[in-house]
Motif scaffolding. Structure first.
Motif, mmCIF file in Angstrom:
data_model
loop_
_atom_site.group_PDB
_atom_site.id
_atom_site.type_symbol
_atom_site.label_atom_id
_atom_site.label_comp_id
_atom_site.label_asym_id
_atom_site.label_seq_id
_atom_site.Cartn_x
_atom_site.Cartn_y
_atom_site.Cartn_z
ATOM 1 N N ALA A 137 48.697 29.348 48.386
ATOM 2 C CA ALA A 137 49.224 30.108 47.252
ATOM 3 C C ALA A 137 48.204 30.116 46.131
ATOM 4 O O ALA A 137 47.519 29.116 45.897
ATOM 5 C CB ALA A 137 50.533 29.494 46.765
ATOM 6 N N PRO A 138 48.066 31.228 45.407
ATOM 7 C CA PRO A 138 47.195 31.230 44.230
ATOM 8 C C PRO A 138 47.777 30.367 43.110
ATOM 9 O O PRO A 138 49.001 30.286 42.958
ATOM 10 C CB PRO A 138 47.164 32.707 43.807
ATOM 11 C CG PRO A 138 47.732 33.477 44.945
ATOM 12 C CD PRO A 138 48.653 32.545 45.653
ATOM 13 N N ARG A 139 46.936 29.728 42.362
ATOM 14 C CA ARG A 139 47.393 28.999 41.178
ATOM 15 C C ARG A 139 47.985 29.988 40.168
ATOM 16 O O ARG A 139 47.734 31.181 40.247
ATOM 17 C CB ARG A 139 46.246 28.210 40.550
ATOM 18 C CG ARG A 139 45.770 27.071 41.449
ATOM 19 C CD ARG A 139 44.750 26.184 40.767
ATOM 20 N NE ARG A 139 44.313 25.123 41.668
ATOM 21 C CZ ARG A 139 44.946 23.971 41.850
ATOM 22 N NH1 ARG A 139 46.058 23.722 41.173
ATOM 23 N NH2 ARG A 139 44.487 23.061 42.690
ATOM 24 N N ALA A 149 60.274 26.526 47.637
ATOM 25 C CA ALA A 149 59.731 27.456 46.630
ATOM 26 C C ALA A 149 58.903 26.711 45.591
ATOM 27 O O ALA A 149 57.825 27.163 45.193
ATOM 28 C CB ALA A 149 60.877 28.224 45.966
ATOM 29 N N MET A 150 59.383 25.542 45.141
ATOM 30 C CA MET A 150 58.628 24.748 44.178
ATOM 31 C C MET A 150 57.272 24.329 44.733
ATOM 32 O O MET A 150 56.293 24.238 44.000
ATOM 33 C CB MET A 150 59.416 23.490 43.776
ATOM 34 C CG MET A 150 60.539 23.721 42.802
ATOM 35 S SD MET A 150 61.115 22.188 42.029
ATOM 36 C CE MET A 150 61.808 21.310 43.413
ATOM 37 N N SER A 151 57.212 24.089 46.028
ATOM 38 C CA SER A 151 55.976 23.565 46.613
ATOM 39 C C SER A 151 54.836 24.572 46.558
ATOM 40 O O SER A 151 53.667 24.186 46.638
ATOM 41 C CB SER A 151 56.218 23.131 48.068
ATOM 42 O OG SER A 151 56.272 24.238 48.951
ATOM 43 N N VAL A 152 55.140 25.865 46.426
ATOM 44 C CA VAL A 152 54.081 26.878 46.355
ATOM 45 C C VAL A 152 53.909 27.425 44.934
ATOM 46 O O VAL A 152 53.155 28.377 44.719
ATOM 47 C CB VAL A 152 54.330 28.032 47.353
ATOM 48 C CG1 VAL A 152 54.066 27.549 48.767
ATOM 49 C CG2 VAL A 152 55.733 28.607 47.231
ATOM 50 N N CYS A 153 54.602 26.834 43.962
ATOM 51 C CA CYS A 153 54.341 27.131 42.546
ATOM 52 C C CYS A 153 53.112 26.343 42.101
ATOM 53 O O CYS A 153 52.750 25.345 42.725
ATOM 54 C CB CYS A 153 55.537 26.744 41.687
ATOM 55 S SG CYS A 153 57.052 27.687 42.019
ATOM 56 N N ASP A 154 52.497 26.784 41.025
ATOM 57 C CA ASP A 154 51.304 26.095 40.524
ATOM 58 C C ASP A 154 51.609 24.613 40.304
ATOM 59 O O ASP A 154 52.520 24.269 39.553
ATOM 60 C CB ASP A 154 50.849 26.732 39.213
ATOM 61 C CG ASP A 154 49.476 26.234 38.783
ATOM 62 O OD1 ASP A 154 49.345 25.016 38.515
ATOM 63 O OD2 ASP A 154 48.548 27.041 38.703
ATOM 64 N N PRO A 174 42.199 29.531 43.828
ATOM 65 C CA PRO A 174 42.071 29.904 42.413
ATOM 66 C C PRO A 174 42.962 31.099 42.090
ATOM 67 O O PRO A 174 43.168 31.976 42.937
ATOM 68 C CB PRO A 174 40.592 30.267 42.272
ATOM 69 C CG PRO A 174 39.918 29.592 43.416
ATOM 70 C CD PRO A 174 40.906 29.565 44.535
ATOM 71 N N ALA A 175 43.470 31.138 40.881
ATOM 72 C CA ALA A 175 44.272 32.282 40.452
ATOM 73 C C ALA A 175 43.406 33.533 40.414
ATOM 74 O O ALA A 175 42.203 33.452 40.134
ATOM 75 C CB ALA A 175 44.861 32.012 39.078
ATOM 76 N N PRO A 176 43.980 34.685 40.704
ATOM 77 C CA PRO A 176 43.217 35.935 40.560
ATOM 78 C C PRO A 176 42.670 36.067 39.145
ATOM 79 O O PRO A 176 43.380 35.799 38.172
ATOM 80 C CB PRO A 176 44.267 37.023 40.842
ATOM 81 C CG PRO A 176 45.355 36.335 41.601
ATOM 82 C CD PRO A 176 45.369 34.927 41.120
#
Length: 423
Positions: A137-139, A149-154, A174-176
């Motif tokens: 998942a992106p940050r 769902a929480m596990s793939v949140c930043d 890294p976040a886009p």
């Protein structure tokens, strides 16, 4: 209204039981207005957490709800079906990106994400690749408050760091970085490419919010990032999950945010605006390949079944909401909102306490240099006839599509006036 009981016994979202934020009693709502018990009239800038796209007390949505109440308000979806669900799923298959042919109805956005993640893991397990159970998942992402769902949140900048020891360990890219409308920088895909190269054998899917990262920062990124994610997922044989819970049904200026990049995910999550903000309902759509793959081998079925799955009342209201969207009026409404937000929020850039102003579709964001107390800000907004609920350094607007220019100006002016007073 017994506000004292509310304060002492009712736990509202994202607030403290020790020192709760103020809660304002609502008597009724109409159009884009929320009316408080004391007669105060507020223009709603939040669409009730991005859901009430047609406004409140809409005659067509009311009519659909009342008509369905006289037939059946709920019936279990196990072994039974009904016309409202069939009609809704037909529409979702027809409108969604090409290839999404199967619909799993759920009762909230977080559950839709849980379902999507379970689908991805079970898909690979049934292909003999049970080692593929992790997610990239992106940050700066946000996907809900339930455990998967929480596990793939930043994990750092998100709101769930307290639970990091009990959450599954996922892989974060890294976040886009390239903003929507800016010149695309291909170099920003290098690290995601490297992560997939290293971990594709253990990754079930990449999960992201297309084009708009919502509660993780209200960030708008370049559609080419999404397009390249689709290509990389194909290259490394992992699934792509698009979380369109916040962006679905026109909010970003396209019917779905995936449409900005002209891509189709393997799995897509929908919620929030699906019923026009009337009822809780969500959906997880997937390709025929995923659906068939999930049901190969043991256990041969998909082991998930929310009690209120396919609720007829919610599906009927959703169908009425879809009929309103089908007129196409939403597109010009969103374009008008976007144009006005760009013009009227631009003045905030000159304020000393403002770090950034950004707009996409019917979303306007003013990011401050420091976080302000939510209760204090809301008090100022209410005094100016605006209902706006900021978080952290972000003061944002996601108004109903039916808002008039004068009403939207009340919201933008309230933000400018409040921040000017605090600068």
């Amino acid at each position: 209204m017994d506000i004292q009981f509310d304060q002492q016994h009712i736990w509202h979202p994202y607030t403290s039981a020790v020192n709760p934020l103020p809660c304002y009693p609502v008597s009724h709502a109409e159009g884009v207005h929320i009316y408080l018990d004391n007669g105060t009239k507020l223009v709603d800038g939040m669409s009730s957490w991005w859901a009430a796209i047609h406004g409140y007390n809409h005659p067509e949505l009311n009519k659909a709800a009342k008509a369905q109440l006289e037939k059946v308000s709920h019936v279990m979806f196990g072994g039974l079906t009904h016309e409202p669900a069939i009609q809704l799923c037909k529409t979702l298959v027809e409108w969604s990106p090409e290839g999404l042919e199967r619909v799993f109805l759920a009762d909230s956005g977080s559950v839709a994400v849980e379902v999507a993640m379970k689908m991805a893991v079970q898909y690979w397990a049934c292909q003999g690749s049970s080692n593929k159970y992790k997610f990239i998942a992106p940050r700066n992402g946000y996907h809900g408050d339930t455990f998967a769902a929480m596990s793939v949140c930043d994990p750092v900048n998100g709101m769930h760091t307290l639970f990091q020891n009990v959450l599954p360990k996922q892989i974060f890219a890294p976040a886009p970085q390239t903003r929507f409308g800016a010149l695309w920088n291909e170099d920003e895909m290098l690290e995601l490419d490297e992560l997939l190269q290293r971990h594709h054998h253990e990754v079930a899917a990449v999960i992201l919010e297309p084009v708009v990262q919502g509660a993780g920062g209200m960030r708008f990124y370049h559609p080419n990032y999404l397009k390249r994610c689709r290509q990389l997922c194909d290259q490394y044989n992992v699934l792509l999950i698009a979380d369109e819970i916040a962006t679905g049904f026109g909010r970003s200026g396209e019917l779905f945010a995936c449409d900005h990049a002209d891509i189709s995910p393997d799995i897509m999550c929908l919620g929030k605006a699906i019923t026009g903000g009337y009822m809780t309902l969500a959906a997880t759509l997937c390709t025929e390949d995923v659906a068939m793959g999930v049901c190969q081998g043991d256990p041969g079925v998909f082991m998930h079944g929310p009690t209120f799955m396919g609720n007829p009342l919610a599906c009927s209201v959703a169908n009425a909401s879809m009929a309103l969207l089908e007129t196409g009026q939403w597109r010009s409404q969103v374009q008008s909102i976007e144009s006005q937000l760009r013009e009227e929020l631009a003045v905030c850039k000159a304020l000393d306490n403002v770090a950034d102003v950004r707009v996409l579709g019917a979303i306007g964001v003013v990011e401050t240099k420091q976080a302000y107390d939510v209760g204090t800000l809301q008090k100022h907004f209410i005094q100016q006839g605006a209902w706006i609920r900021p978080f952290g350094k972000l003061i944002y607007l996601m108004p109903p599509y039916v808002i008039e220019k004068e009403q939207l100006s009340i919201l933008t002016q309230a933000i400018f006036n409040t921040l000017k007073q605090m600068s």
